[in-house]
Design a protein around this motif. Structure first.
Motif, short mmCIF file in Angstrom:
data_model
loop_
_atom_site.label_atom_id
_atom_site.label_comp_id
_atom_site.label_asym_id
_atom_site.label_seq_id
_atom_site.Cartn_x
_atom_site.Cartn_y
_atom_site.Cartn_z
N ALA A 52 0.84 -1.20 0.00
CA ALA A 52 0.00 0.00 0.00
C ALA A 52 0.88 1.26 0.00
CB ALA A 52 -0.92 0.01 1.21
N THR A 73 0.44 4.42 0.47
CA THR A 73 -0.52 5.37 1.03
C THR A 73 0.12 6.07 2.23
OG1 THR A 73 -1.43 3.63 2.46
CG2 THR A 73 -2.51 4.00 0.33
N ILE A 77 1.27 7.24 5.81
CA ILE A 77 1.38 6.54 7.08
C ILE A 77 2.26 7.38 8.01
CG2 ILE A 77 3.43 5.19 6.47
CD1 ILE A 77 2.11 2.85 8.05
N LYS A 136 7.21 0.64 4.72
CA LYS A 136 6.20 -0.26 5.26
C LYS A 136 6.66 -1.71 5.22
CE LYS A 136 2.05 2.50 4.24
NZ LYS A 136 0.76 2.52 3.53
N GLU A 148 7.25 -4.49 8.21
CA GLU A 148 6.53 -5.77 8.22
C GLU A 148 7.47 -6.97 8.40
OE1 GLU A 148 4.20 -6.18 4.74
OE2 GLU A 148 3.05 -4.34 5.06
N PRO A 206 -8.70 -2.89 0.52
CA PRO A 206 -8.95 -2.78 1.97
C PRO A 206 -9.19 -1.33 2.37
CG PRO A 206 -7.02 -4.12 1.52
CD PRO A 206 -7.39 -3.49 0.23
N THR A 207 -9.81 -1.14 3.54
CA THR A 207 -10.11 0.22 4.02
C THR A 207 -8.85 1.00 4.35
OG1 THR A 207 -10.38 -0.68 6.25
CG2 THR A 207 -12.37 -0.42 4.90
N THR A 208 -7.69 0.35 4.39
CA THR A 208 -6.44 1.08 4.61
C THR A 208 -6.14 2.04 3.46
OG1 THR A 208 -5.26 -0.81 3.65
CG2 THR A 208 -5.37 -0.68 6.06
N TYR A 209 -6.84 1.83 2.33
CA TYR A 209 -6.66 2.73 1.19
C TYR A 209 -7.66 3.89 1.22
CZ TYR A 209 -3.69 -0.80 -1.04
OH TYR A 209 -2.69 -1.67 -1.33
N SER A 234 -16.82 2.69 11.33
CA SER A 234 -15.55 3.26 10.87
C SER A 234 -14.80 3.85 12.05
CB SER A 234 -15.82 4.36 9.84
OG SER A 234 -16.50 3.86 8.73
N ALA A 253 -6.76 11.30 8.47
CA ALA A 253 -6.71 9.85 8.33
C ALA A 253 -8.02 9.32 8.87
CB ALA A 253 -5.53 9.27 9.11
N SER A 268 -11.77 6.76 7.42
CA SER A 268 -12.34 5.67 6.63
C SER A 268 -12.44 6.00 5.15
CB SER A 268 -13.73 5.32 7.16
OG SER A 268 -14.63 6.40 6.90
#
Length: 775
Positions: free
Chosen positions: A378, A380, A382, A420, A424, A660-663, A689, A721, A723
């Motif tokens: 992702a 996006t 962070i 990221k 991980e 996913p909602t992380t986007y 949310s 940041a 939903s």
């Protein structure tokens, strides 16, 4: 009375004869002189070509010359100014000695004094002594002894081979090549006169610093040659009008200076063994490659300075390694050792911020843990909370690209996915330990805490030589070998080809990294299809640019060679928006093409476990039949790590791929171009949310109005940041808010300001405080 004077005359002759023929026998000649002309410590390249010779300390010299090699005009010029009666006296010039005694008695010292060439030879080969009457006496009688046991040609040969000509040039052969770039036999009368005048006061008559003084000295030498009948009037007149053509500086004959300095520093056993045995130090250097690298660095820096409007203090360094054995074939530490600002600093060894060149090692470790080149990351926004505050990685283009595969992320050098991913797979300690313990980077700080997750983005300082050697490990598909500066079998060096080698990475995973780094199509989005990274043959390459454009890099490899290039300033002043693709890459391109000029470029055989399969580019999974062709990518999978099959839950009823909602935040941004093919995955029934929060500006942020930035840097982005389903309206009682599409900005002015974000759907309000100061 007659008998008395006769007896006195005989006693005088007896005493004089004893002093002239017997007394010198009680004085020893300098040990070095009895051993013959100085040889020094010689460094040769891999084919035996001389690279550099040391005599005492930093003195430069070449092979000693024989008498027949010294040209007649140089001998005559030297004798005319140093010792015009050299061929007629026996080591002691009584006329000159009388003058020296007279001057010494009147001046209470021997500041100068008609030393013969023989006496000067004794002085050149003797340890340093105080300049007094005792020293003069020793040199006179030692010179007399030398004349008794050596002929004039031998003495003159020893003299001209050890004479200092300034700029660390020792010996006439070295001086001829150093100043004029030619062998002694090609010296003109005018050039010979210039050289003959230098040893008197080498610093004062240095032609590169004081041409006027050097020319005056040369004129005096030519006049002395005419007075001694070595020149006719016509020859004298011709020599006066000859224009001398000097080389630009000592660097022209000072081969591979940074390389040799590293050999002296890092290979002391081999150097000591060569010095003890009188054999050359056999280095790994390829002089032809070295010359090309040095010329390319200089030419490309001139081009860049002109095209980018940069000053000429930009520097660059380059390293070439033979992958088969780790031999360093070429190493240029700067654009010119003597002819450029700070050129004696070694850019190949000086630690510099690595930029994105460390990313491949993060991705390689991820592949070894089971991820694939199709694994989706992702890209996006962070935010990480660290001991020193918050850390928000951003990409080079200041954009976020949503779901990207490992291949896309690495090929286009995206920062956010790399950070990221490192988090991980185990965090910065994993990469730090790899670099320090297995790849042997020597410039890292003692604690990984100094770097954090930014380590994968190159916030650590590394040495170009060690970084290039780490890439050579990738080129060997994971086999690490120490780089070598001296040849295998050199006394004091390694005798085994695989000594100290080790397996660091999985071969199949290393092959996949090489495949990604050589994928011109995958990196086209960031680098285009006509960048310097695209060569006439397949080549893996990675660029890097440090903060504020202070350093830029290009490192890459083929199965045969690994090349590393750094560009920047030794003063650490930023470049003008010069990235690795613009600065270092053209140098890399030219060197790599030259290395493969006379050989067929090779590439790696595919691993036996390699399988090519199709995946949905947005999930990294094998797609169902209804997925549109534009969303399907073909990818290599190795080592048994295959893509998972897609499930029905991965797609919406209208066959769009769920994200996913992380986007969520990225989804509603202008950067999102996936709405025709994708949709945000709905929340499970009953799940709400998470509450949104303001991430730009963070509460308590201090912003500065910088007059050097466009608009004084007065625009500041407003972001949350959440939903992605919020309907946000921004408010501030003291600052103007502007909207451009879906992007909101606040226009800064000095003071303390409150900013609010109001969700029109839920009525939730979040507040933040921003302090603005003027520089």
């Amino acid at each position: 009375m007659k008998k008395f004077f006769l007896s006195l005359l005989m006693a005088t002759f007896l005493i004089g004869g004893t002093g002239y023929y017997i007394a010198p026998l009680f004085f020893s000649l300098p040990e070095e002189l009895e051993q013959g002309p100085p040889q020094g410590l010689l460094f040769v390249d891999r084919d035996g070509e001389p690279v550099r010779r040391f005599l005492d300390g930093e003195l430069r010299a070449e092979d000693p010359a024989s008498f027949d090699e010294f040209p007649k005009n140089l001998i005559e010029a030297t004798i005319a100014v140093e010792d015009s009666r050299f061929f007629s006296h026996g080591g002691i010039d009584f006329i000159g000695l009388g003058r020296a005694l007279r001057d010494g008695l009147s001046d209470q010292g021997f500041a100068s004094g008609a030393s013969t060439i023989t006496q000067q030879t004794i002085k050149l080969y003797s340890p340093a002594r105080p300049r007094n009457l005792r020293t003069k006496f020793i040199e006179i009688l030692s010179a007399r002894k030398l004349e008794m046991f050596a002929d004039k040609e031998t003495i003159l040969t020893a003299y001209l081979n050890k004479l200092p000509y300034g700029n660390q040039y020792t010996g006439a052969r070295t001086a001829a090549r150093g100043y004029f770039g030619k062998p002694m036999g090609d010296l003109s009368v005018s050039e010979a006169a210039m050289l003959a005048g230098l040893p008197n006061k080498p610093t004062r008559f240095n032609p590169w610093r004081s041409m006027e003084s050097a020319k005056k000295r040369q004129l005096w030498v030519l006049k002395r040659m005419k007075e001694e009948s070595y020149l006719t009037e016509a020859q004298f007149a011709t020599s006066l009008i000859e224009a001398l053509s000097f080389l630009p500086g000592p660097a022209q004959t000072f081969r591979a200076p940074h390389f040799v300095d590293l050999v002296l520093e890092q290979q002391s056993p081999a150097v000591d063994a060569a010095a003890a045995t009188g054999t050359p130090v056999q280095t790994t250097l390829d002089l032809d490659a070295q010359k090309f690298v040095e010329a390319t660095v200089t030419a490309e820096l001139v081009r860049l300075s002109h095209e980018a409007g940069e000053s000429n203090d930009i520097q660059a360094a380059a390293v070439v390694i033979d992958n088969a054995n780790g031999d360093v074939l070429a190493l240029a530490g700067s654009r010119s050792f003597f002819g450029s600002q700070a050129g004696q600093m070694n850019g190949a060894w000086a630690p510099r911020s690595a930029g994105s060149t460390l990313k491949p090692f993060t991705y390689l470790m991820a592949l070894e843990q089971g991820r694939t080149a199709a694994t989706v990351l992702a890209d996006t926004p962070i935010e990480y909370i660290t001991s020193t505050g918050t850390y928000q990685p951003v990409n080079f283009d200041r954009q976020f690209h949503g779901p990207v595969s490992i291949r896309e992320a690495l090929a286009n050098s995206l920062n956010v996915p790399a950070v990221k991913l490192l988090d991980e797979i185990g965090g910065p300690s994993l990469l730090y330990d790899l670099m320090r313990d297995r790849l042997r980077f020597s410039s890292l700080d003692d604690s990984v805490a100094e770097y954090g997750l930014g380590l994968t983005l190159g916030n650590a300082e590394v040495r170009l030589l060690e970084l290039t050697n780490a890439y050579a490990c990738l080129a060997r598909l994971g086999e690490y070998r120490p780089y070598r500066l001296v040849q295998r079998g050199q006394p004091g060096g390694s005798t085994l080809l695989n000594a100290d080698s080790s397996r660091v990475f999985d071969p199949a995973a290393s092959w996949l990294i090489a495949d990604i780094l050589s994928d011109t199509a995958a990196r086209a989005e960031s680098f285009g299809l006509s960048s310097p990274l695209n060569l006439p043959f397949r080549c893996a390459a990675k660029t890097g640019t440090s903060t504020d454009f202070r350093d830029n890099w290009t490192i890459g490899f083929t199965p045969d060679f690994t090349v590393g290039v750094w560009m920047g300033r030794f003063s650490n002043r930023p470049l003008k928006q010069v990235s690795g693709a613009m600065g270092a890459a053209p140098i890399f391109h030219r060197i790599m093409v030259e290395l493969h000029q006379d050989r067929e470029p090779q590439w790696y055989d595919r691993p036996s476990t390699a399988v090519r399969m199709e995946v949905d580019a947005l999930t990294g999974r094998t797609p169902p039949s209804h997925v549109e062709p534009q969303r399907i990518r073909s990818e290599w999978f190795v080592g048994g790590s295959l893509p998972q099959p897609a499930s029905a839950d991965d797609y919406s009823p209208d066959r769009k791929t769920f994200l996913p909602t992380t986007y969520a935040n990225w989804w509603r941004s202008e950067a999102n171009d996936l709405k025709p093919f994708a949709a945000l995955k709905p929340l499970p029934e009953g799940e709400t949310s998470p509450p949104f929060r303001i991430v730009s500006p963070l509460d308590g942020t201090v912003a500065f109005l910088d007059p050097d930035l466009p608009g004084r840097g007065a625009k500041f982005p407003l972001e949350i940041a959440g939903s992605g389903r919020e309907a946000i309206k921004w408010k501030s009682d003291s600052l103007e808010i502007q909207v451009a599409g879906k992007t909101h900005w606040v226009i800064l002015r000095p003071g303390r300001h409150d900013i609010q974000a109001v969700d029109g759907k839920t009525g939730r309000v979040e507040s933040t405080t921003l302090v603005v100061e003027a520089l």
